[in-house]
Scaffold this active site. Structure first.
Site, PDB file in Angstrom:
ATOM      1  N   ASP A  57       0.873  -1.173   0.000  1.00 61.01           N
ATOM      2  CA  ASP A  57       0.000   0.000   0.000  1.00 61.01           C
ATOM      3  C   ASP A  57       0.908   1.220   0.000  1.00 61.01           C
ATOM      4  O   ASP A  57       1.469   1.602   1.024  1.00 61.01           O
ATOM      5  CB  ASP A  57      -0.908  -0.005   1.228  1.00 61.01           C
ATOM      6  CG  ASP A  57      -1.931   1.119   1.207  1.00 61.01           C
ATOM      7  OD1 ASP A  57      -1.747   2.071   0.413  1.00 61.01           O
ATOM      8  OD2 ASP A  57      -2.902   1.060   1.979  1.00 61.01           O
ATOM      9  N   TYR A  72      -2.570  16.290  -8.747  1.00 59.95           N
ATOM     10  CA  TYR A  72      -2.294  15.203  -9.694  1.00 59.95           C
ATOM     11  C   TYR A  72      -1.476  15.715 -10.871  1.00 59.95           C
ATOM     12  O   TYR A  72      -0.475  15.105 -11.272  1.00 59.95           O
ATOM     13  CB  TYR A  72      -3.622  14.633 -10.169  1.00 59.95           C
ATOM     14  CG  TYR A  72      -3.523  13.574 -11.237  1.00 59.95           C
ATOM     15  CD1 TYR A  72      -3.269  12.249 -10.904  1.00 59.95           C
ATOM     16  CD2 TYR A  72      -3.705  13.903 -12.574  1.00 59.95           C
ATOM     17  CE1 TYR A  72      -3.186  11.270 -11.891  1.00 59.95           C
ATOM     18  CE2 TYR A  72      -3.624  12.927 -13.559  1.00 59.95           C
ATOM     19  CZ  TYR A  72      -3.371  11.626 -13.215  1.00 59.95           C
ATOM     20  OH  TYR A  72      -3.292  10.670 -14.187  1.00 59.95           O
ATOM     21  N   LYS A 108       2.364  14.546 -12.129  1.00 59.60           N
ATOM     22  CA  LYS A 108       2.659  14.005 -13.460  1.00 59.60           C
ATOM     23  C   LYS A 108       3.685  14.860 -14.200  1.00 59.60           C
ATOM     24  O   LYS A 108       4.439  14.354 -15.030  1.00 59.60           O
ATOM     25  CB  LYS A 108       1.366  13.876 -14.270  1.00 59.60           C
ATOM     26  CG  LYS A 108       0.424  12.811 -13.716  1.00 59.60           C
ATOM     27  CD  LYS A 108       1.081  11.446 -13.646  1.00 59.60           C
ATOM     28  CE  LYS A 108       0.137  10.371 -13.122  1.00 59.60           C
ATOM     29  NZ  LYS A 108       0.761   9.029 -13.061  1.00 59.60           N
TER      30      LYS A 108
END
Length: 336
Positions: free
Chosen positions: A103, A195, A199
């Site tokens: 995890d 996010y 990226k």
């Protein structure tokens, strides 16, 4: 002066034509590297993070079909076991599939140390850094735990798994590393601000690392990806780029039908594995070692960089996400 202007104009036109021809040739004509270069059918392993569903699962299935043994890495034991069983059925026991539970959102060194120990004993030919987490909310609405999870999964997991696998690749002088990136890493995307930033990190990390290990015969590529249709396992921690368009109130996936611009995960992964080593839509766009493999995404990537008006595309993607969240909330209201 007129001669200088003419030369500059001729150079600009020539570069435009060269870029256009290169994008079209790589996207529609030229084949990528043969996977046998990285140990396919020779007992090599492919390590895939976020392998329980979506793009990660498809990488596992298709790399197994190509002749790699598969190490499936994620936190969902039931889903990983099902993928391993599917690989066994599809490949008639010609390859081996193992699972490794991690995890990546948890700051627990034990599972990562266990993963490092496992991969050190394997002949790893391919690493797919696919695990990721997305959000669709304004930054001010995003809870602190969500922020920490996105950074830990999208950046921390890539760094740690890469650091575990890379020494063996260097020792064997062979390897392929695929980092699943996003258009949101190329165009800053409102409502995906965290996010999008992670990226963007992946793009830079890929280019830098690729140059470091090129002399060791190791290829590193950032996969620039637009929308992809995926099927998720709960709790929908996404490994499909820009796929989990969600508000704070929902965890349901937002895109369920494929189209010209939205391939299925199987189609997308097939396009990746057929274009290894090329750039396709990212050709001559100042993004070394970035690959935009799927043809619809490649053409959009080409258009974005030819136009070069980033502010327009930031607003454009913002409107897309606003409309998607509004539609999702409307569906929820009707269901209630």
């Amino acid at each position: 002066m007129s001669y200088l202007v003419l030369c500059v104009g001729a150079f600009t036109v020539a570069r435009f034509l060269l870029k256009t021809l290169l994008v079209l040739a790589q996207t529609f004509v030229l084949p990528g590297k043969n996977l046998k270069m990285f140990g396919a059918t020779e007992g090599a392993w492919a390590v895939i993070t976020g392998a329980s569903d979506g793009i990660g699962k498809e990488f596992a299935l298709q790399l197994a079909a190509a002749g790699f043994n598969i190490l499936l890495v994620a936190r969902n034991e039931v889903a990983l076991t099902a993928v391993a069983a599917e690989i066994a059925r599809n490949t008639a026991s010609k390859v081996e599939a193992r699972i490794q539970l991690v995890d990546f959102a948890k700051h627990d060194p034990a599972p990562l140390n266990a993963l490092r120990s496992v991969v050190s004993d394997l002949n790893v030919g391919v690493l797919v850094n696919n695990v990721g987490k997305a959000h669709c909310s304004y930054f001010v609405e995003t809870v602190e735990q969500e922020i920490e999870d996105i950074v830990a999964i999208n950046i921390g997991a890539t760094l740690r798994v890469t650091h575990a696998v890379l020494p063996g690749m260097i020792q064997r002088k062979r390897g392929l590393m695929l980092n699943v990136g996003s258009f949101a890493g190329q165009v800053p995307t409102p409502m995906l601000s965290i996010y999008s930033s992670t990226k963007a990190f992946l793009t830079t990390f890929t280019s830098a690392l690729a140059e470091e290990v090129r002399s060791h015969n190791i290829m590193v590529q950032n996969l620039n990806t637009y929308f992809v249709v995926c099927v998720f396992s709960p709790p929908f921690t996404t490994n499909c780029v820009l796929m989990l368009m969600r508000s704070q109130a929902t965890k349901m996936p937002g895109i369920t039908k494929s189209s010209m611009m939205v391939p299925t995960a199987a189609t997308y992964v097939h396009s990746v594995l057929s274009k290894i080593g090329l750039s396709c839509g990212a050709a001559l766009s100042d993004r070394p070692d970035t690959l935009t493999p799927y043809w619809g995404h490649a053409l959009l990537d080409y258009v974005i960089h030819v136009i070069g008006w980033k502010a327009f595309f930031i607003s454009y993607f913002h409107r897309i996400l606003i409309n998607r969240r509004r539609a999702q909330l409307e569906r929820e209201g009707k269901q209630q």
